[in-house]
Design a protein around this motif. Structure first.
Motif, PDB file in Angstrom:
ATOM      1  N   ALA A  52       0.831  -1.209   0.000  1.00 29.59           N
ATOM      2  CA  ALA A  52       0.000   0.000   0.000  1.00 29.59           C
ATOM      3  C   ALA A  52       0.864   1.256   0.000  1.00 29.59           C
ATOM      4  O   ALA A  52       0.565   2.234  -0.692  1.00 29.59           O
ATOM      5  CB  ALA A  52      -0.929   0.003   1.215  1.00 29.59           C
ATOM      6  N   GLU A  53       1.971   1.210   0.738  1.00 31.57           N
ATOM      7  CA  GLU A  53       2.856   2.376   0.790  1.00 31.57           C
ATOM      8  C   GLU A  53       3.541   2.601  -0.556  1.00 31.57           C
ATOM      9  O   GLU A  53       3.685   3.741  -1.009  1.00 31.57           O
ATOM     10  CB  GLU A  53       3.885   2.185   1.890  1.00 31.57           C
ATOM     11  N   ALA A 112       2.381   1.696  -3.481  1.00 31.58           N
ATOM     12  CA  ALA A 112       1.364   2.195  -4.404  1.00 31.58           C
ATOM     13  C   ALA A 112       1.081   3.669  -4.144  1.00 31.58           C
ATOM     14  O   ALA A 112       0.907   4.461  -5.087  1.00 31.58           O
ATOM     15  CB  ALA A 112       0.082   1.372  -4.260  1.00 31.58           C
ATOM     16  N   LEU A 113       1.058   4.038  -2.870  1.00 34.93           N
ATOM     17  CA  LEU A 113       0.816   5.442  -2.530  1.00 34.93           C
ATOM     18  C   LEU A 113       1.955   6.325  -3.033  1.00 34.93           C
ATOM     19  O   LEU A 113       1.708   7.414  -3.579  1.00 34.93           O
ATOM     20  CB  LEU A 113       0.664   5.584  -1.016  1.00 34.93           C
ATOM     21  N   GLU A 131      -6.133   3.003   3.237  1.00 33.54           N
ATOM     22  CA  GLU A 131      -5.790   1.579   3.285  1.00 33.54           C
ATOM     23  C   GLU A 131      -4.488   1.368   4.055  1.00 33.54           C
ATOM     24  O   GLU A 131      -4.375   0.451   4.876  1.00 33.54           O
ATOM     25  CB  GLU A 131      -5.661   1.020   1.868  1.00 33.54           C
ATOM     26  N   LEU A 132      -3.512   2.216   3.784  1.00 36.46           N
ATOM     27  CA  LEU A 132      -2.230   2.119   4.475  1.00 36.46           C
ATOM     28  C   LEU A 132      -2.413   2.318   5.977  1.00 36.46           C
ATOM     29  O   LEU A 132      -1.815   1.604   6.789  1.00 36.46           O
ATOM     30  CB  LEU A 132      -1.260   3.163   3.917  1.00 36.46           C
ATOM     31  N   THR A 160      -7.588   8.607  -5.706  1.00 38.37           N
ATOM     32  CA  THR A 160      -7.050   7.261  -5.537  1.00 38.37           C
ATOM     33  C   THR A 160      -5.975   7.243  -4.457  1.00 38.37           C
ATOM     34  O   THR A 160      -5.898   6.305  -3.648  1.00 38.37           O
ATOM     35  CB  THR A 160      -6.465   6.745  -6.863  1.00 38.37           C
ATOM     36  N   ALA A 161      -5.155   8.274  -4.424  1.00 39.22           N
ATOM     37  CA  ALA A 161      -4.108   8.362  -3.409  1.00 39.22           C
ATOM     38  C   ALA A 161      -4.715   8.468  -2.012  1.00 39.22           C
ATOM     39  O   ALA A 161      -4.220   7.851  -1.061  1.00 39.22           O
ATOM     40  CB  ALA A 161      -3.203   9.559  -3.692  1.00 39.22           C
ATOM     41  N   SER A 165      -7.532   7.180  -1.082  1.00 38.25           N
ATOM     42  CA  SER A 165      -8.015   5.844  -0.765  1.00 38.25           C
ATOM     43  C   SER A 165      -6.872   4.933  -0.337  1.00 38.25           C
ATOM     44  O   SER A 165      -6.994   4.170   0.629  1.00 38.25           O
ATOM     45  CB  SER A 165      -8.733   5.251  -1.984  1.00 38.25           C
ATOM     46  N   ARG A 166      -5.743   5.012  -1.046  1.00 40.53           N
ATOM     47  CA  ARG A 166      -4.577   4.217  -0.688  1.00 40.53           C
ATOM     48  C   ARG A 166      -4.032   4.624   0.676  1.00 40.53           C
ATOM     49  O   ARG A 166      -3.549   3.786   1.453  1.00 40.53           O
ATOM     50  CB  ARG A 166      -3.482   4.375  -1.737  1.00 40.53           C
TER      51      ARG A 166
END
Length: 382
Positions: free
Chosen positions: A97-98, A100-101, A191-192, A184-185, A187-188
Motif C-alpha cells: 500500500a505504501e 502504491a501510494l 488503506e495504508l 485514488t491516493a 483511498s490508498r
C-alpha cells in the motif's frame, strides 16, 4: 367477722401474685445448659476454622513442574509465531500500500506539472486575445496599410483560436486526471492507515506472548532453560510425526547437485537454497526479519530461495501454496516443510530427515529433525 388466718393485707396479696406470675414467665434452666451452649459454640467455631484451613489448602494450586513450565513456554512461543506470521502478512500489505501510494504521489506530481504548463499556455492565448480584441475586425481592415497582410493575420487568428480551444480541452483533461489520481491516493492512504493499525496490533500481541514466555523461562532450572535454548520442546518426543511414512528422498534415485550437507538436491536452484540455509546457521532468530543479520522462520526460507532466484511470499500460510505440494515420503533437499495445524512454522529440508530452521527467540538458526514438531505438509518451489 373473718378469721385472722384467712385474711391477708392487700399488699401481701399483691406481692405473692406478682412473685407467682414472675415464676411462670421465666423458665427454669438446667444446671448444665449454659456450659453446653458455650461448648457447642466453641466447637462450631473451631470446626469452621478447620474447614477454612482445609479449603485454603485445597484451593492452593500446586507449583508447576519444569516439564509443565516448558510446555507452557512452547505454547506461548507457538502463539507468538502465529501472531508473528500475521504481522508479516500485515507488513507485506502495508508495504504494498505504501509503494502504491508513493507511485500515485509521483504520478500526481507529474500530472500537476502538465496541468500548470497547460494553464500557462492558455494564459498566453488569453492575454493575446485581450490585446487584439480591443479593435473591431472592420476597423482593423480599414486601418491596415495592406489588406493582404490583414487577411493573413486573420487566418492566423483563426488558427490561434483553434489552438486556444485545444489548450482549454487539455487543461480540462489534465485537471480531471489530477483529481482522479489524488482521490485514488487518498483511498490508498486510508488503506495504508488500516494496515499500519493491524501491524501495530499484531506487534503488541507478539511482544506480549514473548514476554510471557520469558517470564516462564525465568522460572525454569538451568538444564530445562538450556534445552529450550537448544530448540527442544517439551513434547518433541511424543509428536505424531514419528508415525508418519519414512522419508525416501527422491534425489537419491535421481542424482543432482550436492549440498553442503552431502545430500543431493533435485535442481541447481534447490542446491543454492540449501547452501544459503547452511550459511545462515548460528544467526539469531529475530521475528519479522528476513536477513541478513537474523531471520524468523518464514524469513529464512524466503531469503534462501531468493538467493536461488525464486521469489516466495512472506508468510508460512502463503508459502505452503507457492509451489508443488509434496508428500512427506518424497521430500528432497530444498523443499519447504511446514508444522502445526495452523501451518505456523516452516523449515528448509536438507535431507536425512533433517531441516534448517529458525526456531524461536533465543534459539538461533540450526539443524533439527523434522520429527521434532507435528508435520503439516511440504511444498517444492519452482
Amino acid at each position: 367477722m373473718a378469721h385472722p388466718c384467712t385474711t391477708l393485707p392487700d399488699q401481701q396479696v399483691r406481692k405473692e401474685v406478682t412473685a407467682d406470675v414472675a415464676t411462670h414467665r421465666k423458665p427454669k434452666q438446667h444446671p448444665l445448659a449454659a456450659g453446653t451452649a458455650r461448648t457447642a459454640v466453641t466447637l462450631a467455631l473451631a470446626g469452621a476454622a478447620s474447614a477454612a484451613a482445609l479449603d485454603g489448602t485445597a484451593l492452593a494450586a500446586p507449583h508447576p513442574t519444569p516439564s509443565q513450565l516448558r510446555a507452557q513456554v512452547d505454547q506461548h512461543y507457538r502463539e507468538a509465531e502465529v501472531a508473528a506470521e500475521r504481522y508479516n502478512g500485515a507488513k507485506e500489505k502495508a508495504d504494498r500500500a505504501e509503494a502504491a501510494l508513493d507511485g500515485l504521489r509521483d504520478q500526481a506530481a507529474r500530472k500537476t506539472e502538465r496541468l500548470n504548463a497547460a494553464r500557462s499556455a492558455l494564459g498566453s492565448y488569453a492575454a493575446a486575445q485581450y490585446r487584439d480584441g480591443g479593435v473591431p475586425a472592420g476597423m482593423q481592415l480599414l486601418l491596415s496599410s495592406s489588406p493582404e497582410q490583414y487577411l493573413e493575420r486573420a487566418a492566423l487568428t483563426d488558427r490561434a483560436g483553434t489552438r486556444r480551444a485545444l489548450a482549454v480541452t487539455r487543461v480540462r483533461h489534465e485537471l480531471r486526471d489530477v483529481r482522479q489520481v489524488r482521490t485514488t491516493a487518498d483511498s490508498r492512504l486510508a488503506e495504508l492507515k488500516r494496515e499500519q493499525d493491524a501491524l501495530a496490533r499484531q506487534k503488541r500481541t507478539v511482544e506480549a506472548k514473548l514476554a510471557k514466555a520469558q517470564e516462564l523461562l525465568d522460572q525454569l532450572p538451568d538444564e530445562s532453560r538450556a534445552a529450550v535454548a537448544r530448540g527442544e520442546s517439551a513434547s518433541s518426543a511424543g509428536t505424531g510425526a514419528r508415525s508418519a511414512p519414512a522419508v525416501t528422498t527422491a534425489a537419491v534415485r535421481t542424482p543432482g547437485p550436492a549440498t553442503p550437507g552431502g545430500a543431493q538436491a533435485p535442481t541447481a536452484r534447490a542446491a543454492r537454497a540449501v547452501a544459503f540455509a547452511y550459511s545462515a546457521l548460528g544467526k539469531p532468530y529475530i521475528w519479522g526479519a528476513t536477513g541478513p543479520a537474523g531471520f524468523d522462520c518464514s524469513g529464512l526460507t524466503q531469503a534462501a530461495w531468493k538467493a536461488a532466484g525464486v521469489s516466495l511470499p512472506r508468510t508460512t500460510y502463503t508459502q505452503i501454496n507457492a509451489g508443488q505440494r509434496i508428500p512427506r515420503s518424497r521430500l528432497a533437499p530444498g523443499d519447504l516443510v511446514f508444522f502445526y495445524s495452523g501451518v505456523s512454522h516452516v523449515g528448509l529440508y536438507v535431507g536425512g530427515g533433517r531441516m534448517i530452521h529458525a526456531p524461536h527467540p533465543g534459539a538461533p538458526v540450526r539443524i533439527a529433525p523434522i520429527d521434532q514438531m507435528p508435520f503439516a505438509g511440504a511444498s517444492r518451489p519452482a
